[in-house]
Write a protein that holds these residues in place. Sequence first.
Motif, short mmCIF file in Angstrom:
data_model
loop_
_atom_site.label_atom_id
_atom_site.label_comp_id
_atom_site.label_asym_id
_atom_site.label_seq_id
_atom_site.Cartn_x
_atom_site.Cartn_y
_atom_site.Cartn_z
N UNK A 440 43.36 32.50 34.69
CA UNK A 440 43.70 33.00 33.40
C UNK A 440 42.63 34.04 32.86
N UNK A 441 41.95 34.69 33.70
CA UNK A 441 41.03 35.70 33.34
C UNK A 441 41.99 36.85 32.85
N UNK A 442 41.39 37.56 32.07
CA UNK A 442 42.09 38.85 31.63
C UNK A 442 41.93 40.08 32.94
N UNK A 443 42.66 40.97 33.05
CA UNK A 443 42.73 42.04 34.12
C UNK A 443 42.71 41.15 35.38
N UNK A 444 43.41 40.32 35.58
CA UNK A 444 43.18 39.30 36.77
C UNK A 444 43.63 40.35 37.96
N UNK A 445 44.48 41.25 37.95
CA UNK A 445 44.45 42.09 39.33
C UNK A 445 43.39 42.87 39.66
N UNK A 446 42.71 43.49 38.45
CA UNK A 446 41.66 44.29 38.90
C UNK A 446 40.42 43.45 39.35
N UNK A 447 40.32 42.05 38.75
CA UNK A 447 39.32 41.02 39.26
C UNK A 447 39.36 40.66 40.61
N UNK A 448 40.88 40.75 41.07
CA UNK A 448 41.03 40.39 42.26
C UNK A 448 40.56 41.46 43.36
N UNK A 449 40.80 42.75 42.95
CA UNK A 449 40.31 44.07 43.77
C UNK A 449 39.08 44.04 44.02
N UNK A 450 38.27 43.95 42.74
CA UNK A 450 36.81 44.25 42.77
C UNK A 450 36.22 43.05 43.61
N UNK A 451 36.57 41.71 43.30
CA UNK A 451 35.93 40.66 44.06
C UNK A 451 36.26 40.98 45.54
N UNK A 452 37.49 41.35 46.04
CA UNK A 452 37.55 41.38 47.50
C UNK A 452 36.58 42.87 47.81
N UNK A 453 36.50 43.78 47.30
CA UNK A 453 35.40 44.51 47.50
C UNK A 453 34.01 44.37 47.73
N UNK A 454 33.70 43.44 46.84
CA UNK A 454 32.35 43.16 46.64
C UNK A 454 31.87 42.14 47.78
N UNK A 455 32.72 41.15 48.20
CA UNK A 455 32.73 40.07 49.30
C UNK A 455 32.79 40.95 50.64
N UNK A 456 33.85 41.73 50.95
CA UNK A 456 34.33 42.13 52.10
C UNK A 456 33.55 43.55 52.54
N UNK A 457 33.62 44.22 51.66
CA UNK A 457 33.07 45.76 51.89
C UNK A 457 31.54 45.91 51.73
N UNK A 458 30.82 44.94 51.46
CA UNK A 458 29.41 45.24 51.29
C UNK A 458 28.61 45.12 52.56
N UNK A 459 27.93 46.14 52.89
CA UNK A 459 27.43 46.32 54.12
C UNK A 459 25.67 45.67 54.07
N UNK A 460 25.37 45.81 53.14
CA UNK A 460 23.95 45.42 52.75
C UNK A 460 23.58 44.35 51.90
N UNK A 461 22.73 43.58 51.73
CA UNK A 461 22.77 42.57 51.06
C UNK A 461 22.41 43.27 49.65
N UNK A 462 21.44 44.14 49.41
CA UNK A 462 21.39 44.52 48.26
C UNK A 462 22.50 45.26 47.51
N UNK A 463 23.49 45.82 48.40
CA UNK A 463 24.83 46.39 47.94
C UNK A 463 25.53 45.01 47.34
N UNK A 464 25.54 44.07 48.03
CA UNK A 464 26.50 43.04 47.46
C UNK A 464 25.89 42.36 46.26
#
Length: 744
Positions: A440-464
């Motif tokens: 039910x969150x607003x901008x659901x598609x944007x949230x989905x894309x940013x969540x995926x980048x945050x979880x899978x594309x972070x290569x350092x702990x500080x970056x995540x």
Amino acid sequence: MTGENTFSPSDQAFSANSNLHITIQEGSQNSEQLLENENNDLENDCEQLFEIEGNEPESERDDTSDQLFDIQSNDHENDGGDINEHLFEIEGNDHESSRDDRTIIDYQNGGSQEKAYPPPVVGLEFDSYDDAYNYYNCYAKELGFAIRVKSSWTKRNSKEKRGAVLCCNCEGFKTIKDANSRKKETRTGCLAMIRLRLVESNRWRVDEVKLEHNHLFDPERAQNSKSHKRMDSGAKRKMEPTVDVEVRTIKLYRTPVVDAVGYGSSNSNEGETNNHVDRSKRLKLKNGDARAIYKYFCRVQLTDPNFFYVIDLNDEGYSRNVFWIDSRSRAAYNYFGDVVSFETTCLSNNYEIPLVAFVGVNHHGQTILLGCGLLADETLETYIWLFRAWLTCMSGRPPQTIITNQCKAMQSALAEVFPRAHHRLSSSHVMQSILENMGAIQEYEAFQMILSRTVYDSIKVDEFELAWEHMIQRFGIRDHEFIQTLYDDREQWVPVYSKDTFFAVMPNFQKGESTNPFFDGYVHQQTSLEEFLDVYDVVLEKKRQEEARNDFESRELTPMLRTRCYYELQLSKFYTKDVFIKFQDEVVMMSSCFSITQVHTNGPIVTYMIKEREGEEIMRDNNRNFEVMYDKAGAEVRCMCSCFNLNGYLCRHALCILNYNGVEEIPFQYILSRWRKDFKRLYVPDLGSNNVDITNPVQWFDHLYRRAMQVVQEGMISQDHYMVSWQAFKESLNKVRLVADKHV
């Protein structure tokens, strides 16, 4: 036997045992001839291969069982108060001669004073054969049918009775010679019966039960039958089966004859007692499910002597949990037991069957089954019981990594049973649950894309950490309880925290990938247990055929190369097809890496910074920097993306650094044997040790049996393998006989 449509393990155990003699007291000539021919064939086959002593004392046969494990389990008593410790002594004999192993369940006396005869159930015990016969005869008289002895077993060279089948008097049909008789036909082919067996305690146990009749009851005719006329005053007393409500010690052997689901109190106030039973502590089964499980286990054990299963019983004697595994799965764990995924889709989503499965990954990256279970609930005690049973079956060797879904009770059980294993939550499962909760969150598609980048594309702990903070601020979800709970558990499911954990290309931790349940497409919300058992072997056979096909293609077909890099050619000769394709993608992506810069030197260890050009905008730049360390002395390389640690093959960044330093071939330590196409493995578990006590004949037998079973499994691969194995057996037997002749 004629008229027997349902398999019973006792048929096999008695008929194949050279110490037992079968006599048919009432039956057709066809059944007598069939049994006689079957016994002759079995004896002839045995005499051709081995010399067997026919008069071996039965006690010696029973004493060869090897104890596999003791499991402590806490069960609540009927009043829900005190907790009793129940000892599950799982004793198994992997020897072919132990087909008559059985489950023994000791009960305390319950003092039953009932006036009516309860229906027979598997597991009832009696002090003598006469007591058992009289009980069934009285039960039949009350219902309005007569009984007779269909068959009985006696020990060879002795008149001591060892087993019997009591059936309804309407069982079978007229024989050919009686077909023209004027006598009225009374037989209808009824299958109602009980099978009795004398067990170690010198009691007679009900081994099999069929209650359904295919005819109407006729009390008047039954009253005049031979069985009821022979009842004397002593036989008319009510026989009390030795079944009690409270279970103290449960000994489970390899071939249980107790239908645990059928247990219950035989008291006259049975209905009242059952009202106090906590049904949440019982396995939810429908009519016929218990028999389906029992028949399947018995059938598999006849062809798979290393098949293993355990049944957990509650205080009332009802089955609570079940675990089973076949020999191929036990053997596969020896090679592919480093990473295990525990699937609970059916249990968590309230499927018709509460199925759970242990799943691994073979050398093709294909999922393989490592055991199944049926659970009554998702409590801590249940998971501890299951994990201990599975671990003991695997000779006490835990996996390196075990992947599960989110369940606090399961996590606590894993910490207790597998304290040294890496426990990780499935990233794909967690991501799916986040998206479902944040629908039910607003901008659901944007949230989905940013969540995926945050979880899978972070290569350092500080970056995540920075990316996560930015995400929760942008979408205003800092106080969201579910999101906060997942953040607290981030070290168990975010890949950047698991760089030193091997996942064997499990899709659970790969971006854009998710694993399907092992039985996906075969088990649905409404699939019954009987339907599942019908397709269970079909699913396993398809998986094994797929593995065999992949083995053939990997050995016989040469993969098409996509570059001129020698690393690609090198591993095309070693890796299986599917794993090589994943590595090949890394070789192709070497072209996206550029600008290698040496940033630090510490003796032979050099640290490089390598830039990679990516196709989409990430972190405000199309280029990403990866730090790679290279040890010139040991030819060791490690990239900060940890592709090798996670998946078992080198990444494009590490390959570029090897190439930059003039390393022509990938070092041998980076070619894992578990991915090789020439990977040799057996399909029978090696449960023994090479350290054998030369003064202990039991250890001789165990060691020789297990080694012989390995030859048998290898001999089943092809006709050529069979001929070589058979020739080896004959030569070995001749050599052994020569040794025996020298001592004569």
